[in-house]
Design a protein around this motif. Structure first.
Motif, mmCIF file in Angstrom:
data_model
loop_
_atom_site.group_PDB
_atom_site.id
_atom_site.type_symbol
_atom_site.label_atom_id
_atom_site.label_comp_id
_atom_site.label_asym_id
_atom_site.label_seq_id
_atom_site.Cartn_x
_atom_site.Cartn_y
_atom_site.Cartn_z
ATOM 1 N N PRO A 346 0.833 -1.208 0.000
ATOM 2 C CA PRO A 346 0.000 0.000 0.000
ATOM 3 C C PRO A 346 0.867 1.258 0.000
ATOM 4 O O PRO A 346 1.838 1.348 0.751
ATOM 5 C CB PRO A 346 -0.807 -0.126 1.295
ATOM 6 C CG PRO A 346 -0.835 -1.591 1.582
ATOM 7 C CD PRO A 346 0.500 -2.104 1.124
ATOM 8 N N ARG A 383 -0.249 -6.457 4.224
ATOM 9 C CA ARG A 383 -0.534 -5.644 3.049
ATOM 10 C C ARG A 383 -2.029 -5.603 2.762
ATOM 11 O O ARG A 383 -2.607 -4.538 2.546
ATOM 12 C CB ARG A 383 0.197 -6.208 1.832
ATOM 13 C CG ARG A 383 1.663 -5.859 1.749
ATOM 14 C CD ARG A 383 2.311 -6.558 0.571
ATOM 15 N NE ARG A 383 3.650 -6.045 0.317
ATOM 16 C CZ ARG A 383 4.471 -6.522 -0.616
ATOM 17 N NH1 ARG A 383 4.081 -7.542 -1.371
ATOM 18 N NH2 ARG A 383 5.659 -5.996 -0.788
ATOM 19 N N TRP A 387 -4.533 -2.332 2.890
ATOM 20 C CA TRP A 387 -5.335 -1.883 1.748
ATOM 21 C C TRP A 387 -6.799 -1.735 2.173
ATOM 22 O O TRP A 387 -7.462 -0.751 1.843
ATOM 23 C CB TRP A 387 -5.239 -2.878 0.600
ATOM 24 C CG TRP A 387 -4.062 -2.711 -0.307
ATOM 25 C CD1 TRP A 387 -3.002 -3.559 -0.455
ATOM 26 C CD2 TRP A 387 -3.821 -1.633 -1.224
ATOM 27 N NE1 TRP A 387 -2.119 -3.082 -1.386
ATOM 28 C CE2 TRP A 387 -2.597 -1.898 -1.876
ATOM 29 C CE3 TRP A 387 -4.520 -0.474 -1.540
ATOM 30 C CZ2 TRP A 387 -2.067 -1.037 -2.841
ATOM 31 C CZ3 TRP A 387 -3.991 0.395 -2.508
ATOM 32 C CH2 TRP A 387 -2.781 0.102 -3.142
#
Length: 715
Positions: A346, A383, A387
């Motif tokens: 991100p 991750r 997000w």
């Protein structure tokens, strides 16, 4: 025509003694997908019963009785509540009213889902694989009484489809996708007939060259392209995302391409960088990035693998500006940025609220656990969670479930399916994502890499069919789906094929076998599963069932032949073989792990203090060898690499490489090794040895004794 069936259930009579008892109606101005739905229904009724049901095109509303209406136009004013429930989704309905059956949705492709389901639920047909020669199995029956005439289904996701890779324009695969409820596979439709089946009209992917192709701009605008600090010059390998004027050029070129590709008809654009880790290293592209909170993001490395946050932020800033300008031209278009390689991290910046991320979990993902599972590698789990936290509801999964295999088609069964199903459930229920798309090889005899694409369907049709159903409804029961596939595809042989797949499910690998090297021959009792295949072939009666079992056995024998022989996958010459971080190295031959020979451990090879890994690929002209591993603090490590030709008058290729732990790619022309890819007698043997200065250990591939060749590579 409606009749009483078993005195309890009303049946819609399609055919009697091979003669048609109804007709199929479509609107004369219908979409091509609705016409395909009607013609496909007509075709399969004829195949099953011998009855050629008339197909008529009419204008106006539904007014006939005892017929089958295909398309959304006929549902208007009759099933308005259903149309409202379906809304803008890909949902479909099967309804009966006043002696007629209605098959419809609000999207043209939904009529294909309806006709296919109408057939599936009223006969024993299954589109097991795309092959038009033997991929569909059904019983002949001159008397067709359809009792299932009432259903409404909604998909779990807006996008539920496939990216047909390696070989495009395979129409049989496109038809298999839509019959099994997929809404993406337009690239498999014939050239010039894109849109026939009503798939989502999308464009994009790795589109940096769409923005500014070097053949057009490099001479006049070299500043548009990446600067290499090693070469001290601009090189047309990727774009310089901070170059003045580049965004203007990119927007114009992309807008022109969209207009040529259908303009307003194009529903989505995927924006991704080139399939490479290379990024521009100019001073501006590596300068601190000011963030909205007043802080700055510093570039910590010229290697995006070591600083993905920085390079992801650069990428997302660049494509966000392009997307904003294109959104002003095409306000209805969906824009999806590529969350791939370093951009899977991100970014530190925001992205436009209309933009989605195509999250690509590739590269050291633990496939034995769902992405959000606590046992998943923290890098990937964190991750995805970030997000979702920062951009809720804007995650799209891009997967590689059915992409092309390395070397030859592997026989997997369905052991991985429950993990994939959990990912889909998490995408729907936790991430509230918009959809999923996976790479899929076509069922084609054409060759890509070392094998035909149809060989992958020979080996693993069952998982593709189940996955097609799960991306429509991840809550579906995997065991029931498997049972349906096996019973309909293999019929009399179903009990034995069920035993075969159960045996594959029960197989448990030794933990010492690296995941990339696991197959049906280094697990428990492989021959037991093979016997079930032989018995199933004897039991099968339907010719298409027999053909699919025969071809599965054929892949088993190929896999047996390849077992113990290291097959080097062949990739396109356009791949970035010489880059250690290129994605082509995800689909490669990975040799067994280096181990210390068991001279002092009772003959048992043991793991070394530091890992060494060798991977191989070929482009048909050269062999590329990628060396990677870990080193200690002392320094002075080296690796000895040797490939010996079978032809006696050719010298071995040898190198002693000082090893500092950084990945290194070696290129060896196949002609120097005397390799004729069509002649197994020319395949070279290899011997690789690693010296670890810190521990004093010497390790070899799979713990082979010193000086003894470790094995043979094949092509």
């Amino acid at each position: 025509m409606i009749s009483v069936f078993n005195s309890l259930v009303l049946a819609f009579v399609i055919a009697l003694n091979g003669a048609p008892k109804t007709k199929i109606i479509v609107a004369d101005d219908c979409h091509s997908a609705e016409r395909f739905a009607a013609e496909d229904l007509q075709h399969w009724i004829n195949e099953i019963s011998g009855a050629k049901v008339p197909l008529e095109s009419v204008s106006g509303r539904a007014s006939q009785k005892g017929v089958i209406y295909v398309g959304g136009a006929f549902a208007e004013g009759v099933f308005d509540d259903d149309l409202k429930t379906i809304g803008e989704s890909d949902g479909f309905a099967i309804r009966e009213k006043d002696g007629s059956v209605y098959l419809f949705g609000t999207k043209p492709r939904a009529s294909i889902y309806a006709t296919s389901t109408f057939l599936e639920e009223n006969t024993d047909i299954i589109w097991a694989r795309p092959s038009e020669a033997f991929g569909t199995v059904f019983s002949k029956n001159p008397n067709l009484d359809f009792t299932m005439t009432d259903r409404l289904e909604l998909p779990a996701f807006e996008t539920h489809g496939w990216n047909v890779v390696a070989i495009r324009r395979d129409y049989a695969t496109a038809k298999w996708v839509v019959r099994n409820r997929g809404n993406k596979a337009e690239q498999a439709e014939p050239k010039g007939k894109e849109g026939t089946l009503g798939f989502i009209r999308d464009m994009g992917g790795h589109i940096y060259w769409w923005m500014a192709h070097p053949t057009k701009y490099f001479k006049t605008n070299p500043e548009f392209y990446s600067y290499s600090k090693l070469k001290k010059t601009r090189v047309p390998e990727t774009l310089c995302v901070t170059a003045p004027g580049l965004v203007d050029v990119a927007v114009k070129n992309l807008a022109d391409r969209i207009a040529a590709g259908g303009g307003e008809k194009v529903e989505s654009l995927g924006i991704g960088f080139r399939d490479s880790w290379l990024c521009c290293q100019c001073d501006k592209c590596t300068a601190p990035i000011p963030l909205k909170d007043g802080s700055t993001l510093e570039c910590k490395s010229l290697n995006p693998e070591h600083d993905p946050k920085y390079y992801s932020t650069r990428f997302w800033l660049f494509i966000s500006e392009i997307a904003k300008r294109l959104k002003a031209i095409y306000p209805k278009m969906t824009f999806i940025g590529s969350g791939y390689m370093y951009a899977a991290e991100p970014p530190a910046c925001d992205i436009p609220d209309f933009m989605y991320v195509s999250f690509c979990p590739i590269g050291e993902v633990d496939s034995s656990h769902p992405l959000l599972d606590e046992n998943q590698k923290p890098r990937w789990r964190n991750r995805l969670l970030e997000w979702n936290r920062r951009f809720p509801g804007r995650v799209f999964f891009y997967e590689y479930w059915c992409s092309y295999s390395a070397g030859f088609a592997g026989i997997r069964g369905i052991k991985r399916i429950p993990i994939i199903r959990q990912n889909l459930l998490d995408l729907k229920n936790v991430l509230k994502g918009i959809g999923v798309e996976s790479e899929l090889t076509p069922d084609s005899p054409r060759t890509f890499s070392n094998h035909s694409m149809e060989s992958e369907w020979d080996a693993c049709s069952i998982d593709r069919w189940i996955l097609a159903r799960l991306i429509w409804d991840p809550a579906a029961n995997v065991n029931q789906l498997a049972k349906r596939y096996i019973s309909r595809t293999y019929r009399e042989a179903a009990p034995l094929m069920r035993k075969f797949y159960v045996q594959l499910m029960k197989n448990e690998w030794d933990d010492s076998v690296p995941r990339r090297q696991r197959n049906v021959f280094n697990c428990k009792e492989p021959e037991k599963a093979r016997r079930y295949l032989a018995e199933a072939l004897e039991a099968a009666r339907h010719p298409n069932s027999r053909k699919m079992i025969e071809r599965l056995i054929g892949q088993w024998e190929i896999a047996r032949e390849k077992h113990g022989v290291r097959t080097v996958p062949m990739m396109s010459k356009e791949e970035h073989f010489r880059e250690p971080g290129a994605t082509c190295w995800e689909t490669c031959l990975t040799l067994p792990e280096f181990k210390v020979p068991g001279y002092f451990t009772w003959g048992v090879a043991v793991n070394p203090a530091h890992k060494t890994e060798v991977r191989m690929l070929t482009d048909g002209t050269s062999l590329f060898l990628r060396l990677d591993g870990k080193v200690g603090k002392k320094g002075g490590d080296w690796v000895y690499l040797s490939l010996s030709p079978k032809e006696k008058n050719l010298n071995p290729w040898r190198v002693k490489h000082p090893f500092d732990g950084k990945p290194k790619v070696f290129e060896i022309p196949l002609r120097d090794l005397g390799v004729d890819r069509s002649d197994r007698g020319t395949y070279p043997t290899y011997y690789f040895l690693r010296y670890d200065a810190e521990s004093g250990e010497e390790s070899t591939v799979d713990g082979a004794k010193f000086g003894v060749k470790s094995g043979t590579v094949s092509f």
